[in-house]
Design a protein around this motif. Sequence first.
Motif, PDB file in Angstrom:
ATOM      1  N   THR A  10      40.813  62.214  39.375  1.00 55.87           N
ATOM      2  CA  THR A  10      40.905  60.756  39.456  1.00 55.87           C
ATOM      3  C   THR A  10      42.317  60.282  39.749  1.00 55.87           C
ATOM      4  N   VAL A  11      43.139  61.168  40.319  1.00 56.78           N
ATOM      5  CA  VAL A  11      44.548  60.822  40.506  1.00 56.78           C
ATOM      6  C   VAL A  11      44.739  59.672  41.477  1.00 56.78           C
ATOM      7  N   ARG A  12      43.873  59.545  42.468  1.00 56.43           N
ATOM      8  CA  ARG A  12      43.996  58.468  43.454  1.00 56.43           C
ATOM      9  C   ARG A  12      42.653  57.794  43.658  1.00 56.43           C
ATOM     10  N   PRO A  13      42.617  56.440  43.651  1.00 52.98           N
ATOM     11  CA  PRO A  13      41.357  55.752  43.929  1.00 52.98           C
ATOM     12  C   PRO A  13      41.064  55.727  45.429  1.00 52.98           C
ATOM     13  N   ARG A  14      39.795  55.630  45.752  1.00 46.29           N
ATOM     14  CA  ARG A  14      39.424  55.489  47.157  1.00 46.29           C
ATOM     15  C   ARG A  14      39.752  54.083  47.641  1.00 46.29           C
ATOM     16  N   THR A  15      40.178  53.976  48.857  1.00 49.54           N
ATOM     17  CA  THR A  15      40.437  52.671  49.458  1.00 49.54           C
ATOM     18  C   THR A  15      39.129  52.142  50.051  1.00 49.54           C
ATOM     19  N   MET A  16      38.663  51.018  49.511  1.00 53.34           N
ATOM     20  CA  MET A  16      37.399  50.453  49.955  1.00 53.34           C
ATOM     21  C   MET A  16      37.652  49.411  51.027  1.00 53.34           C
ATOM     22  N   ALA A  17      36.785  49.398  52.041  1.00 51.92           N
ATOM     23  CA  ALA A  17      36.914  48.439  53.149  1.00 51.92           C
ATOM     24  C   ALA A  17      36.216  47.125  52.845  1.00 51.92           C
ATOM     25  N   TYR A  18      35.699  46.977  51.643  1.00 52.22           N
ATOM     26  CA  TYR A  18      34.980  45.766  51.289  1.00 52.22           C
ATOM     27  C   TYR A  18      35.150  45.503  49.803  1.00 52.22           C
ATOM     28  N   SER A  19      34.780  44.332  49.361  1.00 57.17           N
ATOM     29  CA  SER A  19      34.797  43.979  47.943  1.00 57.17           C
ATOM     30  C   SER A  19      33.488  43.290  47.598  1.00 57.17           C
ATOM     31  N   LEU A  20      33.029  43.460  46.377  1.00 55.52           N
ATOM     32  CA  LEU A  20      31.755  42.910  45.933  1.00 55.52           C
ATOM     33  C   LEU A  20      31.987  41.725  45.004  1.00 55.52           C
ATOM     34  N   PRO A  21      31.036  40.822  44.930  1.00 56.46           N
ATOM     35  CA  PRO A  21      31.165  39.706  43.979  1.00 56.46           C
ATOM     36  C   PRO A  21      31.080  40.215  42.544  1.00 56.46           C
ATOM     37  N   GLU A  22      31.704  39.498  41.624  1.00 59.05           N
ATOM     38  CA  GLU A  22      31.725  39.909  40.236  1.00 59.05           C
ATOM     39  C   GLU A  22      30.378  39.692  39.567  1.00 59.05           C
ATOM     40  N   GLY A  23      30.054  40.568  38.627  1.00 63.27           N
ATOM     41  CA  GLY A  23      28.874  40.412  37.785  1.00 63.27           C
ATOM     42  C   GLY A  23      29.320  40.445  36.338  1.00 63.27           C
ATOM     43  N   ARG A  24      29.133  39.359  35.600  1.00 68.57           N
ATOM     44  CA  ARG A  24      29.650  39.239  34.241  1.00 68.57           C
ATOM     45  C   ARG A  24      28.762  39.985  33.254  1.00 68.57           C
TER      46      ARG A  24
ATOM     47  N   LEU B 179      44.518  52.416  33.807  1.00 66.47           N
ATOM     48  CA  LEU B 179      43.745  52.000  32.645  1.00 66.47           C
ATOM     49  C   LEU B 179      42.325  52.547  32.716  1.00 66.47           C
ATOM     50  N   GLN B 180      41.727  52.544  33.900  1.00 67.08           N
ATOM     51  CA  GLN B 180      40.388  53.106  34.069  1.00 67.08           C
ATOM     52  C   GLN B 180      40.387  54.602  33.772  1.00 67.08           C
ATOM     53  N   ARG B 181      41.400  55.302  34.226  1.00 56.50           N
ATOM     54  CA  ARG B 181      41.495  56.742  33.970  1.00 56.50           C
ATOM     55  C   ARG B 181      41.629  57.021  32.479  1.00 56.50           C
ATOM     56  N   ALA B 182      42.452  56.225  31.796  1.00 60.50           N
ATOM     57  CA  ALA B 182      42.640  56.416  30.356  1.00 60.50           C
ATOM     58  C   ALA B 182      41.333  56.170  29.603  1.00 60.50           C
ATOM     59  N   ALA B 183      40.639  55.091  29.954  1.00 66.13           N
ATOM     60  CA  ALA B 183      39.371  54.783  29.274  1.00 66.13           C
ATOM     61  C   ALA B 183      38.323  55.850  29.567  1.00 66.13           C
ATOM     62  N   GLY B 184      38.259  56.295  30.820  1.00 63.48           N
ATOM     63  CA  GLY B 184      37.299  57.338  31.187  1.00 63.48           C
ATOM     64  C   GLY B 184      37.572  58.647  30.473  1.00 63.48           C
TER      65      GLY B 184
ATOM     66  N   LEU C  10      53.794  46.747  29.954  1.00 60.38           N
ATOM     67  CA  LEU C  10      54.657  47.598  29.146  1.00 60.38           C
ATOM     68  C   LEU C  10      56.089  47.444  29.627  1.00 60.38           C
ATOM     69  N   TRP C  11      56.945  46.913  28.742  1.00 60.96           N
ATOM     70  CA  TRP C  11      58.357  46.742  29.076  1.00 60.96           C
ATOM     71  C   TRP C  11      58.546  46.035  30.419  1.00 60.96           C
ATOM     72  N   HIS C  12      57.883  44.881  30.525  1.00 58.62           N
ATOM     73  CA  HIS C  12      57.993  44.018  31.699  1.00 58.62           C
ATOM     74  C   HIS C  12      57.529  44.706  32.978  1.00 58.62           C
ATOM     75  N   ARG C  13      56.599  45.628  32.812  1.00 56.67           N
ATOM     76  CA  ARG C  13      55.987  46.285  33.971  1.00 56.67           C
ATOM     77  C   ARG C  13      54.471  46.184  33.841  1.00 56.67           C
ATOM     78  N   MET C  14      53.801  45.867  34.939  1.00 53.51           N
ATOM     79  CA  MET C  14      52.347  45.841  34.955  1.00 53.51           C
ATOM     80  C   MET C  14      51.805  47.258  35.117  1.00 53.51           C
ATOM     81  N   VAL C  15      50.821  47.598  34.333  1.00 56.07           N
ATOM     82  CA  VAL C  15      50.185  48.914  34.431  1.00 56.07           C
ATOM     83  C   VAL C  15      49.039  48.814  35.430  1.00 56.07           C
ATOM     84  N   PRO C  16      48.994  49.695  36.426  1.00 56.52           N
ATOM     85  CA  PRO C  16      47.907  49.641  37.417  1.00 56.52           C
ATOM     86  C   PRO C  16      46.532  49.728  36.750  1.00 56.52           C
TER      87      PRO C  16
END
Length: 571
Positions: free
Chosen positions: A553-567, A468-473, A458-464
């Motif tokens: 949902t104002v702040r996401p939790r900081t995760m110490a790990y990441s998972l592989p993607e599932g399509r 977007l997850q909060r809006a969809a939820g 939006l106007w040369h700014r990336m939306v976090p």
Amino acid sequence: MAKIIGLLSKLTGSVWFSLAAPALLFARYGAGLAESWSTHAFAVIWLLHLAAILLPDGRTLWSRLKDDHWVTLFLALTIAVLTVVAASGADWPEKLRVIRIVIQASVVIIAARLLIQHMGSFLINHVRVWAILPISLAAIILTGTGLLLLPAATNGIDPLDALFTATSAVCVTGLTVVDTATVFTPFGQAVILSLIQVGGLGLMSFFAFFALFMGHGVGLGQSLSITRAVNASFTSDVRRTIGSIIGWTFTVEATGAIILFTAWRPVLTGLNTTGLVWQSVFHSVSAFCNAGFSLFPDNLESFREMPSICLTISCLIVAGGIGFAVLTALVTAFMSTLRGKRRNRLDVHARLVALVTAALILGGTVFVLAVEWDGALRGMSLPVKISNALLSSITPRTAGFDTIPALAFHPATRWVFVALMFIGASPGGTGGGVKTTTVGLLAAAGFSLLRKKPGPELWHRMVPLHDLQRAAGLFFACLVFCTVSSTALLLSETVQGEDGTCADEYIFESVSAFATVGLSTGVTRDLTVPGHWIIIVTMFAGRVGPSVLAALTVRPRTMAYSLPEGRIEIG
């Protein structure tokens, strides 16, 4: 002596002593307490407040006046008014009547100030931010219900109808089951207006106002709670944000009341000046708070031929629903342009709100004009058609005023109204719905997906991604609740039965309640008892649900790990 004075100061500042004034009001107007007893009791309370300020307690007089400056101000104003009344040329019975009213009003104002301060302090200190709104609104609704049940507030009303009216007022919905103008006395109408004002601004704004501006300090934790609740960017912005909210509210409402008074004065010749002022103030506050309550039996349908009324109400609705931060930013940018200064750049949030709001207003107006030109708008002159189409496109987005009955519109127009009701107003405003930013953000995500961008821009700014997850939820949760509410209402009522009511009218009513709009096809007053309860719950959920979900949902939790993607296959 010093100990006695100290105890007196603690007593007059305690929450229990503050409850004495509303208890006396209830006893006088609800339980039939003799007027002489209530008059003497109010006078004693007022004298105790005055003694707590003037009697020495170890502090200098200046320190006492400074520490309790708001109470001092109320008492000083009361003394000034009493002096003027006593020196007037009226006869003594009339003087005593006015003096009694002034003292009672002074005590009630002081009690309200102390009660709101105590309640705000308790909520800020002991309740999580996400729970403040539902708890405080529920408390105000129950209080309002009790006040509306007083004999002095009504000409006779069922407790369920009183609860429905209080919920509708606090949730700034506007759906009614009784005629506000005839069922409620001026005192009852004043109670409804107070509930609208508190519900429109939000209880947190009132609590923060009394905490920050009326002598009650707050700590860092409290400041953080207020910051999140009033959408301030930093804790240092809280005072400015609250001041802006209160300032804008009373400035816009006063301006709207003056314009309505001027427009109605040549028309409502049957009302005296006091009655006309009351009508103007009531409708200005109701419009700015996006409530939709009216003191006219047919809402604003009698004024459809007056573009000035349609435009004034439309402007008040937009000003209240666009959000206080965006309103401030837009006015600041406009004033800078007029002064020839460098134009203030609006942030992404303000731009998105302004763009979506303008698109919905323009698109809705064009649609109503196109579909209803020879329908609901038939026989009107061009300016009247445009002003009515404009109001009809604005009011579904949580306001509830109407100059044309909902059933007079084409079914296609009513379904567009359902979509506009579901979208609603903007964050930080007085309206409901899923909010314009939610829809705007989801639309931006869709366009970015079509353009094969990695994320919405939006106007040369990336939306976090989290936004977007909060809006969809939020969108999905509100859609599910509206579906459940509509289904429950359809199950509890007669659908296409003896009364000829169609299913879409109940769906219209349910979405109107959830989005705190107040537009009605006329079925609300004929609902069964279960139907009344469904609408009450829907109004409350629609008012607090989006805010609670946003706070959780104002702040996401900081995760110490990441998972592989599932399509996942889509489409």
